[in-house]
Scaffold this active site. Structure first.
Site, PDB file in Angstrom:
ATOM      1  CG  ASN A   1      -8.781  -0.541  11.429  1.00 35.85           C
ATOM      2  OD1 ASN A   1      -7.868  -1.287  11.112  1.00 35.85           O
ATOM      3  ND2 ASN A   1      -9.110   0.519  10.711  1.00 35.85           N
TER       4      ASN A   1
ATOM      5  CD  GLU B   1      -8.197   1.675   6.990  1.00 35.90           C
ATOM      6  OE1 GLU B   1      -8.284   0.837   7.910  1.00 35.90           O
ATOM      7  OE2 GLU B   1      -7.361   2.607   7.006  1.00 35.90           O
TER       8      GLU B   1
ATOM      9  CG  HIS C   1      -5.776  -1.613   8.434  1.00 37.40           C
ATOM     10  ND1 HIS C   1      -5.618  -0.243   8.432  1.00 37.40           N
ATOM     11  CD2 HIS C   1      -4.614  -2.098   8.926  1.00 37.40           C
ATOM     12  CE1 HIS C   1      -4.422   0.074   8.880  1.00 37.40           C
ATOM     13  NE2 HIS C   1      -3.795  -1.041   9.189  1.00 37.40           N
TER      14      HIS C   1
ATOM     15  CG  ASP D   1      -0.259  -0.133   2.553  1.00 36.09           C
ATOM     16  OD1 ASP D   1       0.958   0.128   2.633  1.00 36.09           O
ATOM     17  OD2 ASP D   1      -0.927  -0.491   3.538  1.00 36.09           O
TER      18      ASP D   1
HETATM   19  P1  PGA Z   1       1.685  -1.498  13.083  1.00 33.44           P
HETATM   20  O1  PGA Z   1       0.673  -1.386  11.877  1.00 33.44           O
HETATM   21  O2  PGA Z   1       2.649  -2.567  12.702  1.00 33.44           O
HETATM   22  O3  PGA Z   1       2.328  -0.146  13.163  1.00 33.44           O
HETATM   23  O4  PGA Z   1       0.902  -1.853  14.278  1.00 33.44           O
HETATM   24  C1  PGA Z   1       0.078  -2.537  11.406  1.00 33.44           C
HETATM   25  C2  PGA Z   1      -0.850  -2.172  10.285  1.00 33.44           C
HETATM   26  O5  PGA Z   1      -1.476  -1.099  10.356  1.00 33.44           O
HETATM   27  O6  PGA Z   1      -0.961  -2.948   9.333  1.00 33.44           O
END
Ligand code: PGA
Length: 241
Positions: free
Chosen positions: A130, A137, A132, A67
């Site tokens: 969340n 999302e 994702h 992404d």
């Molecule tokens: P993080 O993010 O490793 O900073 O917890 C994970 C994500 O949002 O995929």
């Protein structure tokens, strides 16, 4: 679905690099999907250490972003900036351009190159609080493809530091879709820390639903969740293995 629970984040990083190196021994010209975020930082440090001692060879490997933000420049806070910092040893790094004038065409082109390769050979993923995966999302359907998305408020907040404050975080991103990710030959999901315990349990034990995009991964034939003890704390006993 395989679930590995390791004592701590360092053990998760070591074991995830074992898996990467073994995939690269089997296919030196593999295409890897590599996420950004706090979780994979230890993995990339370990990968750097192993590639520098030649115990793992990435010379012929293609590393792909999953992404990117839609941002006015590539410089600060973007995934491209993250890769420059944490993966400088990956010679062949493919990432959609954050500042592309037409982000939808940009991410579609990026995803079709991956499809032409036959899908990612191994895709690492993190999971957002969340649920994702990449920038898919909550609400992202199983058949979603590469596209431009509005970022969830939790995602914007999580990136405030990288952009020098929440106000500066782009509100949109480009992402491989759930269907693009599920076309990877193998998936390795990393989650560490207590803040991930509830969402990891929901993704692994709860309903398979667009509300928790990571739950779509349960439909994949070769997916491994690699967790530390704290991220695994919400799983029932049988699933912790
Ligand atoms: P993080 O993010 O490793 O900073 O917890 C994970 C994500 O949002 O995929």
């Amino acid at each position: 679905m395989k679930i590995e629970v390791h004592p701590d984040a360092t053990a998760v990083a070591c074991r995830s690099v074992d898996v990467i190196c073994s995939a690269l021994r089997a296919r030196p010209d593999a295409w890897l999907g590599l996420p950004t975020g706090k979780t994979p930082v230890l993995t990339y440090a370990e990968l750097k250490a192993r590639t520098s001692t030649a115990s793992c060879d990435m010379n012929r490997t293609t590393a792909c972003a999953v992404d990117e933000f839609c941002a006015p420049s590539e410089n600060v806070g973007t995934n491209a900036a993250f890769y420059a910092e944490h993966l400088p040893f990956c010679g062949n790094l493919r990432s959609p351009s954050a500042a592309a004038p037409d982000p939808l065409s940009e991410i579609k082109r990026f995803a079709s190159a991956i499809r032409e390769h036959g899908g990612l050979d191994l895709c690492l993923l993190g999971i957002g609080v969340n649920g994702h995966i990449a920038f898919n999302e909550p609400g992202s359907p199983r058949d979603s493809r590469a596209r431009v998305v509005d970022l969830a408020a939790t995602t914007v907040r999580a990136h405030a530091e990288g952009f020098g404050g929440e106000d500066n975080v782009p509100r949109q991103g480009m992402t491989l879709g759930v269907a693009d990710i599920l076309e990877s030959k193998s998936l390795l999901v990393l989650a560490t820390g207590a803040s991930k315990a509830a969402i990891v349990a929901a993704a692994i034990q709860g309903p398979v639903t667009a509300d928790v995009p990571a739950s779509w991964l349960r439909g994949h034939a070769d997916v491994t969740w690699m967790l530390d003890q704290t991220a695994a704390a919400g799983l029932n006993h049988a699933q912790r293995g």
